[in-house]
Design a protein around this motif. Sequence first.
Motif, PDB file in Angstrom:
ATOM      1  N   SER A  77      30.699 -14.560  22.444  1.00 53.20           N
ATOM      2  CA  SER A  77      30.983 -13.128  22.354  1.00 53.20           C
ATOM      3  C   SER A  77      29.814 -12.364  22.970  1.00 53.20           C
ATOM      4  CB  SER A  77      31.183 -12.709  20.895  1.00 53.20           C
ATOM      5  OG  SER A  77      29.998 -12.904  20.154  1.00 53.20           O
ATOM      6  N   GLN A  78      30.132 -11.312  23.736  1.00 51.67           N
ATOM      7  CA  GLN A  78      29.085 -10.536  24.393  1.00 51.67           C
ATOM      8  C   GLN A  78      29.515  -9.083  24.544  1.00 51.67           C
ATOM      9  OE1 GLN A  78      27.432 -12.230  27.960  1.00 51.67           O
ATOM     10  NE2 GLN A  78      26.063 -10.516  28.242  1.00 51.67           N
ATOM     11  N   PHE A  79      29.149  -8.270  23.562  1.00 55.35           N
ATOM     12  CA  PHE A  79      29.550  -6.864  23.569  1.00 55.35           C
ATOM     13  C   PHE A  79      28.969  -6.109  24.752  1.00 55.35           C
ATOM     14  CE2 PHE A  79      25.497  -6.476  21.444  1.00 55.35           C
ATOM     15  CZ  PHE A  79      25.023  -5.228  21.814  1.00 55.35           C
ATOM     16  N   THR A  80      27.867  -6.576  25.324  1.00 54.25           N
ATOM     17  CA  THR A  80      27.219  -5.847  26.420  1.00 54.25           C
ATOM     18  C   THR A  80      28.057  -5.816  27.693  1.00 54.25           C
ATOM     19  OG1 THR A  80      25.963  -7.794  27.126  1.00 54.25           O
ATOM     20  CG2 THR A  80      24.906  -6.318  25.533  1.00 54.25           C
ATOM     21  N   THR A  85      26.876   2.409  32.150  1.00 54.81           N
ATOM     22  CA  THR A  85      25.569   2.658  32.764  1.00 54.81           C
ATOM     23  C   THR A  85      25.575   3.891  33.660  1.00 54.81           C
ATOM     24  OG1 THR A  85      26.122   1.171  34.576  1.00 54.81           O
ATOM     25  CG2 THR A  85      24.966   0.205  32.690  1.00 54.81           C
ATOM     26  N   LYS A  86      26.544   4.766  33.480  1.00 53.10           N
ATOM     27  CA  LYS A  86      26.673   5.940  34.358  1.00 53.10           C
ATOM     28  C   LYS A  86      25.514   6.917  34.213  1.00 53.10           C
ATOM     29  CE  LYS A  86      31.656   5.844  34.813  1.00 53.10           C
ATOM     30  NZ  LYS A  86      32.919   6.504  34.502  1.00 53.10           N
ATOM     31  N   PRO A  91      21.831   1.756  28.630  1.00 51.56           N
ATOM     32  CA  PRO A  91      23.293   1.631  28.560  1.00 51.56           C
ATOM     33  C   PRO A  91      23.854   2.134  27.232  1.00 51.56           C
ATOM     34  CG  PRO A  91      22.251  -0.498  28.967  1.00 51.56           C
ATOM     35  CD  PRO A  91      21.159   0.480  28.710  1.00 51.56           C
ATOM     36  N   SER A  92      25.068   2.643  27.305  1.00 50.17           N
ATOM     37  CA  SER A  92      25.820   3.025  26.116  1.00 50.17           C
ATOM     38  C   SER A  92      26.842   1.925  25.844  1.00 50.17           C
ATOM     39  CB  SER A  92      26.556   4.345  26.362  1.00 50.17           C
ATOM     40  OG  SER A  92      27.511   4.563  25.349  1.00 50.17           O
ATOM     41  N   PHE A  93      27.000   1.580  24.587  1.00 52.10           N
ATOM     42  CA  PHE A  93      27.947   0.522  24.215  1.00 52.10           C
ATOM     43  C   PHE A  93      29.107   1.068  23.388  1.00 52.10           C
ATOM     44  CE2 PHE A  93      23.780  -1.507  24.752  1.00 52.10           C
ATOM     45  CZ  PHE A  93      24.099  -2.329  25.827  1.00 52.10           C
TER      46      PHE A  93
END
Length: 150
Positions: A77-80, A85-86, A91-93
């Motif tokens: 699992s990798q939420f990133t 990245t705008k 970064p916003s998740f």
Amino acid sequence: MIAVIQRVTQASVTIDNQIKGQIGTGFLVLLGVTHTDTQEDVAWLSKKIVGMRIFGDAEGKMNLDLAAVDGNVLLISQFTLHANTKKGNRPSFIEAARPDVAIPLYEAMIAQLSADLGKSIQTGEFGADMKVLLLNDGPVTIIIDSKNRI
């Protein structure tokens, strides 16, 4: 749901200095779940992953799937993967699913991949600090987003 599929000759995941999962030939799959994902995304993406023909045949063409090479899957699992990245450099998740949504879908993907592949798969641990080691074969890396089916 986003999957980053890496064709590997070996891969492993370590948590607290203990190997949690490891495979030889197969796919290392990094899975990102967003809040709008459903069981339908799980079923579609699993079939897509298992059917992906990116192993070389006798002529060296990418023509074989996991079953043809007796390959395995290591699912992490990798939420990133849902990082936005705008703006700025942090970064916003916000698009990554919260655990109450993501964990059941991650577990559903484990079950679905195992069923579609016809054998158990290896996994990491949701939310854990994991160290992933892989030997990418090719290199071959494929990105699939269940929201871009058409």
